[in-house]
Design a protein around this motif. Structure first.
Motif, PDB file in Angstrom:
ATOM      1  N   PHE A 171       0.839  -1.197   0.000  1.00 34.25           N
ATOM      2  CA  PHE A 171       0.000   0.000   0.000  1.00 34.25           C
ATOM      3  C   PHE A 171       0.872   1.244   0.000  1.00 34.25           C
ATOM      4  O   PHE A 171       2.056   1.198   0.372  1.00 34.25           O
ATOM      5  N   SER A 172       0.296   2.345  -0.402  1.00 35.69           N
ATOM      6  CA  SER A 172       0.925   3.651  -0.275  1.00 35.69           C
ATOM      7  C   SER A 172       0.195   4.431   0.809  1.00 35.69           C
ATOM      8  O   SER A 172      -0.872   4.012   1.282  1.00 35.69           O
ATOM      9  N   LEU A 173       0.781   5.553   1.213  1.00 33.61           N
ATOM     10  CA  LEU A 173       0.172   6.399   2.237  1.00 33.61           C
ATOM     11  C   LEU A 173      -0.224   7.741   1.636  1.00 33.61           C
ATOM     12  O   LEU A 173       0.510   8.310   0.813  1.00 33.61           O
ATOM     13  N   ALA A 174      -1.379   8.246   2.052  1.00 39.08           N
ATOM     14  CA  ALA A 174      -1.855   9.566   1.609  1.00 39.08           C
ATOM     15  C   ALA A 174      -2.293  10.348   2.842  1.00 39.08           C
ATOM     16  O   ALA A 174      -3.090   9.857   3.647  1.00 39.08           O
ATOM     17  N   TRP A 175      -1.730  11.549   2.999  1.00 36.90           N
ATOM     18  CA  TRP A 175      -2.100  12.418   4.115  1.00 36.90           C
ATOM     19  C   TRP A 175      -2.852  13.635   3.593  1.00 36.90           C
ATOM     20  O   TRP A 175      -2.590  14.116   2.477  1.00 36.90           O
ATOM     21  N   VAL A 176      -3.772  14.132   4.385  1.00 38.21           N
ATOM     22  CA  VAL A 176      -4.379  15.430   4.131  1.00 38.21           C
ATOM     23  C   VAL A 176      -4.202  16.240   5.410  1.00 38.21           C
ATOM     24  O   VAL A 176      -4.479  15.761   6.516  1.00 38.21           O
ATOM     25  N   PHE A 231      -7.532  11.592  -3.460  1.00 39.07           N
ATOM     26  CA  PHE A 231      -8.252  12.537  -2.608  1.00 39.07           C
ATOM     27  C   PHE A 231      -9.377  11.900  -1.796  1.00 39.07           C
ATOM     28  O   PHE A 231      -9.739  12.422  -0.745  1.00 39.07           O
ATOM     29  N   GLY A 232      -9.942  10.801  -2.262  1.00 41.22           N
ATOM     30  CA  GLY A 232     -11.017  10.153  -1.527  1.00 41.22           C
ATOM     31  C   GLY A 232     -12.143  11.119  -1.222  1.00 41.22           C
ATOM     32  O   GLY A 232     -12.496  11.991  -2.023  1.00 41.22           O
TER      33      GLY A 232
END
Length: 820
Positions: free
Chosen positions: A482-487, A535-536
């Motif tokens: 998996f990759s990681l995505a932060w907001v 972005f989800g």
């Protein structure tokens, strides 16, 4: 040989003896009757005492006074030996540039008086320092100037020479030469130790070749074991490491920590994880008088490695956290270095930061904790920021920007770190205060990596408070599975897992192909899937936030973000709703601050690329170094239209085209630092190094026609905006620890505040986007958002115009990249 065997292992393994010259510079002063000899003896004793107490700055002053006395009396050999000691103290302060300069000076002075032993000693010290900081080729070049048999080296340094040779040859994958050097070292170790007096500093600190014969053998065995481990031969390494440990334990020599650590690594390679953990547990109680921050860093890192190798991610995580904390402390210590700093930053990215993030990507640890979202976000951004700072700031520039009191405070920090690790409570209390003082000095000089205390806790709360309410940051780390995505915004930070790197790369490649080959963009499943992944639900919850800042990673650097769909319904592009820009690291973000224009611009376009170009007729001598690329005639019109807009706003402009579009013109522009530098040229890859992009220009005065990323890195400019209008100026091979690739990254490193770059070759037209872009840009004061705002205005104008320029294949190629 694993890459991890770079700076950290070498700092513990070899070359510590380079810190203080092994020859006793005052051994005959008692029998010497000349003015100042008594004072020199006192200074020598004083300096040794400072070294024992790790007060290296004070030791340098004492050695320098002794050297000055020696020079006054024309005792050149003594003066050279004191200079070696000064260099050794710089080495211990991690001021490697100063150490190299001092060693080189002693080398030249020794050669001038034809003293081969002192010359070789200085060369040996330089080689050992280069080896310690990972510059193996430089170390090899120096050693190759002298006989391999050590015949030009003093007897008390010969064993070290052979082991440095072996380590260098091992790093160069020359197994045969390394084994021959080890054979020489074994023969030398069996000889009686030299009888020359041993400096007190060596007896109490480094304990190298002046010790008993058994400890000399232990040293050889330890180096052999480490080199075999580097080769991946843990089975052969184990008996050597065991024998080194046995000898050191028997003779109570304070280096057994390294042997235990190496044995643990051997057991990890054999997947005997319980044995490895038992050894690491024992090593926590070894060598307490000599324990440093580096010991704890290595130990925590290896425990984490064992747990990760065993698939026990939750057990590894606390040790990764602790290693990160040690790394943050250590980062402060390595800040003054040059190539060593670069090596260490790369090491941190691969060994610690990446391990920490990869553990989260494995999917075994829940991401629903707010603290973990903030912690992981900061880890990723800190690594990116540090990498950019390391590349941007050579040691010479660092030293020039530091006030004099910095170095004394720095030496105090090192002394307190050692005392605190040994259990001194008073030192522990003073350590935090000293670190804060150093951070304050660095912050005032614009060099600090934001962090708060000796505990290594990052200043996330301060960062969130300073983030403008109208801005949101999307940051990414690509990995497998998996990759990681932060907001992140002023209200908080959230993290989630998204598709792995390979899957995302495939979707990005397909999306790019659809943009370049189709006019039906924004209505396909590829674009919607990318938007969903990146972005989800935040696409909707942050829809009203104007400024979207992206920190991209790996293949995401090639994504035309502006052309992604804005959501449901799918008829709008992301750029129609938001101002988009890319930054190397979110840590560098600052509140927009207006800065006045100087109203100066330089443009370079329509260079000469082939021998058929008729403009060469005016040249007295045709350049031989031409790339035979096609001419870009429309680039001249693009530049002329852009400069016309600037001139109408009362700007002073210079345009260089044809035979004047040379690398020297670009170099001069960078050094003069106009507000804007506009380049409309070919951008090409180096055939030998495809990851390096170059600006193709007209050859001149015997200089080649390529201005490379490395050329840019070597210059310093204060230009506000660099425009790279051409072939894929933002593309290139991924760079460890940083999201911005290719020439755009090189421009930021050289000092440009913002870069307007292209993701793919654009149509050779007169650049209709640029007059609109500059028309908006010049109507306002400059700040960090100006280029992104003006680019969005120009892209919206292209969309509204219709025709070929309204297609994403044209306008989505451009993106704004800023430092913060």
């Amino acid at each position: 040989m694993p890459n991890s065997a770079s700076l950290l292992k070498l700092l513990l393994l070899v070359c510590l003896s380079a810190r203080i010259s092994r020859t006793d510079p005052n051994q005959n002063l008692a029998q010497t009757a000349f003015p100042g000899s008594l004072q020199m003896s006192q200074l020598r004793a004083q300096a040794y005492e400072f070294v024992r107490n790790q007060e290296f700055t004070k030791a340098i002053r004492s050695y320098q006074k002794a050297r000055d006395l020696a020079l006054q009396q024309d005792w050149q050999e003594l003066a050279i030996q004191f200079l070696n000691n000064i260099a050794g103290c710089y080495y211990s302060l991690y001021a490697y540039q100063d150490a190299i300069r001092s060693y080189r000076q002693s080398f030249l002075e020794a050669r001038k008086i034809s003293n081969l032993q002192l010359e070789t000693l200085a060369a040996l010290n330089m080689a050992s320092l280069y080896l310690a900081i990972g510059e193996t080729k430089n170390a090899a070049d120096i050693l190759n100037e002298y006989p391999l048999d050590g015949s030009t080296v003093a007897a008390n340094s010969r064993l070290e020479v052979f082991l440095i040779q072996a380590s260098v040859f091992t790093k160069l994958n020359n197994t045969e030469a390394a084994d021959a050097a080890f054979a020489r070292a074994m023969r030398e170790a069996e000889l009686d130790p030299p009888s020359a007096p041993i400096p007190v500093s060596h007896r109490n600190a480094d304990r190298w070749s002046e010790g008993p014969r058994e400890l000399r053998r232990a040293w050889v065995y330890a180096v052999i074991g480490e080199c075999l481990n580097w080769r991946g031969d843990s089975h052969r390494a184990e008996p050597y490491i065991l024998e080194a440990f046995r000898l050191r334990s028997t003779y109570r020599e304070g280096s057994s920590f390294r042997s235990i650590l190496q044995l643990a690594m051997v057991h990890r390679e054999r997947r005997d994880f319980q044995a490895a953990l038992r050894l690491l547990s024992v090593s926590r109680h070894v060598d307490p008088p000599n324990r440093t921050v580096m010991h704890d860093f290595l130990l925590d890192r290896e425990v984490a490695r064992v747990h990760l190798a065993a698939g026990n991610f939750e057990a590894a995580f606390p040790y990764l956290r602790s290693a990160l904390s040690q790394a943050r402390r250590w980062r402060l210590s390595v800040l003054p270095t040059d190539s060593a700093f670069l090596n260490f930053e790369a090491h941190l990215n691969t060994e610690i930061y990446r391990s920490f993030l990869d553990t989260l990507c494995a999917g075994k640890i829940a991401l629903n904790q707010k603290s973990l979202a903030e912690e992981s976000f900061w880890v990723a951004e800190e690594a990116r920021f540090a990498s950019m700072r390391a590349a941007q700031l050579p040691a010479a520039a660092f030293a020039a920007r530091m006030p004099g009191g910095y170095w004394a405070k720095f030496a105090e920090l090192q002394k307190l770190q050692t005392a605190a690790i040994r259990g001194d409570k008073n030192a522990s209390a003073a350590l935090g205060q000293t670190e804060r003082a150093l951070n304050r000095i660095e912050m005032e000089s614009g060099l600090s990596i934001p962090q708060s205390s000796s505990q290594g806790t990052p200043a996330i709360a301060d960062w969130k408070r300073n983030l403008p309410a109208d801005e949101v940051v999307f940051s990414y780390y690509l990995a497998e599975p998996f990759s990681l995505a932060w907001v992140a915004d002023s209200r908080g930070i959230h993290v989630r897992r998204i598709a792995g790197r390979a899957q995302l790369a495939k979707i990005i490649e397909q999306f790019r192909a659809e943009i370049l080959n189709s006019s039906q963009i924004g209505t396909n499943n590829t674009a919607l899937e990318l938007t969903r992944q990146l972005f989800g639900d935040y696409l909707y919850s942050h829809h009203t936030i104007q400024y979207w800042t992206m920190v991209v990673d790996q293949e995401l650097a090639a994504l035309p973000i502006a052309a992604l769909p804005s959501g449901m319904p799918r008829s709008r592009f992301l750029v129609e709703d938001h101002t988009l820009r890319i930054v190397p690291s979110a840590i560098a973000l600052q509140k927009p601050a207006a800065s006045p224009w100087r109203r100066q611009a330089v443009g370079i376009a329509d260079a000469v690329y082939n021998r058929a170009d008729t403009r060469l007729a005016s040249h007295q001598q045709k350049p031989a170094d031409l790339l035979e690329l096609s001419r870009l005639p429309a680039s001249a019109r693009e530049l002329q239209k852009s400069m016309t807009v600037m001139q109408s706003n009362q700007w002073a402009t210079q345009s260089w085209m044809g035979t004047d579009a040379t690398g020297q013109r670009l170099r001069n522009a960078l050094l003069e630092s106009p507000d804007i530098i506009h380049l409309s040229t070919h951008f090409v890859s180096d055939t030998a190094h495809p990851q390096l992009l170059s600006i193709a220009l007209t050859p001149s005065a015997g200089r080649h026609s390529l201005f490379s990323s490395l050329d840019l890195n070597g210059l310093r400019t204060n230009t506000k905006l660099m425009v790279l209008s051409g072939c894929s100026s933002s593309s290139g091979a991924a760079v460890s620890g940083i999201a911005i690739n290719g020439l755009a990254r090189a421009c930021l490193i050289s000092g440009a505040s913002t870069v307007l770059a292209t993701l793919w070759p654009t149509v050779d037209s007169d650049g209709p986007i640029f007059p609109v872009f500059y028309g908006h840009l010049l109507q306002k004061s400059w700040n960090q958002r100006s280029a992104a705002e003006s680019l969005r205005a120009a892209q919206l104008e292209m969309i509204r115009r219709g025709g070929w320029s309204s297609r994403p294949a044209y306008w989505a190629a451009y993106l704004a990249i800023s430092k913060g």
